[in-house]
Design an enzyme around this catalytic site. Structure first.
Site, PDB file in Angstrom:
ATOM      1  N   ASP A 149      47.517  23.712 -24.907  1.00  5.72           N
ATOM      2  CA  ASP A 149      46.735  22.483 -25.011  1.00  5.72           C
ATOM      3  C   ASP A 149      47.069  21.466 -23.932  1.00  5.72           C
ATOM      4  O   ASP A 149      46.191  20.728 -23.472  1.00  5.72           O
ATOM      5  CB  ASP A 149      46.916  21.860 -26.401  1.00  5.72           C
ATOM      6  CG  ASP A 149      46.100  22.580 -27.454  1.00  5.72           C
ATOM      7  OD1 ASP A 149      45.135  23.272 -27.083  1.00  5.72           O
ATOM      8  OD2 ASP A 149      46.410  22.442 -28.655  1.00  5.72           O
ATOM      9  N   SER A 183      52.314  24.901 -37.824  1.00  4.75           N
ATOM     10  CA  SER A 183      51.604  24.058 -36.879  1.00  4.75           C
ATOM     11  C   SER A 183      50.127  24.402 -36.995  1.00  4.75           C
ATOM     12  O   SER A 183      49.733  25.545 -36.778  1.00  4.75           O
ATOM     13  CB  SER A 183      52.109  24.325 -35.456  1.00  4.75           C
ATOM     14  OG  SER A 183      51.319  23.619 -34.520  1.00  4.75           O
ATOM     15  N   ARG A 225      39.079  21.092 -26.922  1.00  2.00           N
ATOM     16  CA  ARG A 225      39.869  20.273 -26.009  1.00  2.00           C
ATOM     17  C   ARG A 225      39.049  19.605 -24.892  1.00  2.00           C
ATOM     18  O   ARG A 225      39.346  18.463 -24.521  1.00  2.00           O
ATOM     19  CB  ARG A 225      41.008  21.099 -25.411  1.00  2.00           C
ATOM     20  CG  ARG A 225      42.017  21.616 -26.440  1.00  2.00           C
ATOM     21  CD  ARG A 225      42.289  20.651 -27.542  1.00  2.00           C
ATOM     22  NE  ARG A 225      43.387  21.082 -28.417  1.00  2.00           N
ATOM     23  CZ  ARG A 225      43.541  20.639 -29.650  1.00  2.00           C
ATOM     24  NH1 ARG A 225      42.670  19.782 -30.167  1.00  2.00           N
ATOM     25  NH2 ARG A 225      44.559  21.044 -30.384  1.00  2.00           N
ATOM     26  N   ASP A 263      54.046  12.999 -34.992  1.00  4.49           N
ATOM     27  CA  ASP A 263      54.227  13.118 -33.542  1.00  4.49           C
ATOM     28  C   ASP A 263      53.544  11.990 -32.785  1.00  4.49           C
ATOM     29  O   ASP A 263      54.153  11.328 -31.938  1.00  4.49           O
ATOM     30  CB  ASP A 263      53.699  14.461 -33.054  1.00  4.49           C
ATOM     31  CG  ASP A 263      54.692  15.594 -33.280  1.00  4.49           C
ATOM     32  OD1 ASP A 263      55.291  15.627 -34.364  1.00  4.49           O
ATOM     33  OD2 ASP A 263      54.852  16.434 -32.379  1.00  4.49           O
TER      34      ASP A 263
END
Length: 405
Positions: free
Chosen positions: A123, A177, A94, A14
């Site tokens: 996210d 994922s 994050r 990605d």
């Protein structure tokens, strides 16, 4: 916009596509940032992958100590759980990544940052709200909300058309994922999207099954100082990251820390995720045990009432908000007396408290003993205490009886 954008870059398919897409679509020079926060994989190979894409400024940083000391431990001072189960392993990482993205943008003269989060998840919110809180003028480019490359096949075709070295993006592929750091590993997607399908045993990477865990309990101790763990088994000079890593290893081999949760995402949908958080599960239990003898009752209850709000702030991406910072000040104040040693027994997924001791202990043996009355507590005082607390109930009962209800 300036001619530079800082990309949160993992080196996977990605973000490799995103790197070239940013160069082609926005005609920007891409600066990559790769953080090692204990995901268990080498991050240095990301350098060669970025260089192959023409990236000249490459930031690869070991942030494990920062992550545990400045994010994980402050969160655990509140015994934080989202919706009663989730230990927030992804959520708490994050704000650190957002902070470094903004700082690197300032260092390199970039006016934009970019990330690989999808338009359906949490996210994207966490990265962007965090970045805006730290730099209100930063620009954010979220390719997954702009492009039409919505499948792995489309991404691979993009690589072939633009001669992105496919060998850099291939490798052992998980059907899920995944997000991994020193606190946890998360698994989503694939058959897990059906909340009634049991996870495949082969999925789990950090913990053994309870069936395969040793039958003999493992005893450990954790020493706390002002709410934070400072050693395991009295090993001296342990850093925050080494403490969490040690607890992960111990918990993992004892089948501790698996959870299967359907949670409510901030963007509005329900999502099923499976998590491995062995060290965090042990730490949560031990920390509550240490607080049980060192924290005042009303302070404990007030903090526990605020914890769900605090957890929601972290989950939704508001780590840098004024309300989270204010709550943190209160939480940290409550932790001043939380020092001492907790003993635990770990066996086949269970974490059992075996003992706790502290020089700051509020536990008064003379007050609770059943043997005889000593100290300040007089059992006769309980009569008035009970009658006063029952007064409103007795009054209401009489009124109800009078009116036949």
């Amino acid at each position: 916009m300036a001619d530079k954008v800082v990309l949160a870059y993992s080196g996977g398919l990605d973000t490799s596509v995103i790197c070239r897409w940013l160069q082609d679509t926005y005609q920007k020079e891409v600066v990559t940032f790769t953080a090692d926060i204990g995901q268990g994989e080498e991050v240095e190979p990301a350098r060669a992958k970025a260089e192959a894409l023409g990236v000249k400024q490459i930031f690869i940083e070991d942030l494990c100590e920062d992550f545990v000391r400045d994010y994980v431990f402050p969160m655990f001072r509140a015994n934080t759980l989202y919706e009663g189960e989730y230990l927030l392993g992804t959520s708490i990482a994050r704000p650190l990544v957002a902070k470094r993205l903004v700082e690197i943008a300032q260092e390199t003269g970039a006016e934009a940052i970019s990330h690989g989060a999808t338009g359906k998840g949490n996210d994207q919110v966490r990265f962007e709200i965090g970045a805006y809180a730290l730099d209100p003028d930063i620009n954010v480019i979220a390719p997954h909300r702009e492009w039409d490359l919505n499948s792995r096949g489309a991404l691979m075709k993009y690589c072939e058309e633009r001669q992105i070295p496919v060998e850099f993006t291939r490798g052992h592929e998980s059907p899920y994922s995944m997000d991994a750091n020193l606190l946890h590993i998360s698994y989503e997607g694939g058959e897990l999207e059906n909340p009634n399908i049991e996870p495949n045993e082969a999925m789990w990477r950090r913990t053994v099954s309870i069936q395969d865990a040793p039958s003999e309990p493992e005893r450990i101790t954790i020493r706390f100082q002002r709410g934070d763990p400072v050693s395991v088994n009295e090993v001296q000079s342990m850093t925050p990251a080494s403490i969490l890593s040690t607890l992960n290893e111990i918990g993992g081999r004892n089948g501790i820390g698996r959870s299967d949760i359907v949670e409510n995402r901030f963007v509005g949908m329900k999502s099923r995720g499976c998590y491995e958080t062995p060290g965090g599960t042990i730490l949560l239990k031990a920390h509550r045990a240490m607080e049980s003898i060192t924290l005042d009752r009303e302070v404990t209850h007030l903090r526990d009432e605020l914890m769900p709000r605090y957890a929601k702030l972290i989950y939704n991406g508001f780590w840098w908000s004024p309300e989270r910072l204010a709550l943190q000040s209160f939480i940290d104040k409550t932790q001043e007396p939380v020092s001492g040693v907790v003993s635990l027994s770990l066996c086949k997924g269970n974490v059992v408290i075996m003992g706790r001791e502290s020089e700051s202990s509020l536990y008064d043996t003379m007050a609770v003993t059943f043997d005889e009355d000593e100290g300040e507590y007089d059992q006769a005082d309980a009569t008035g205490f009970i009658r006063l607390n029952a007064l409103r109930l007795r009054t209401g009962a009489r009124l109800g009886r009078k009116h036949g209800s």
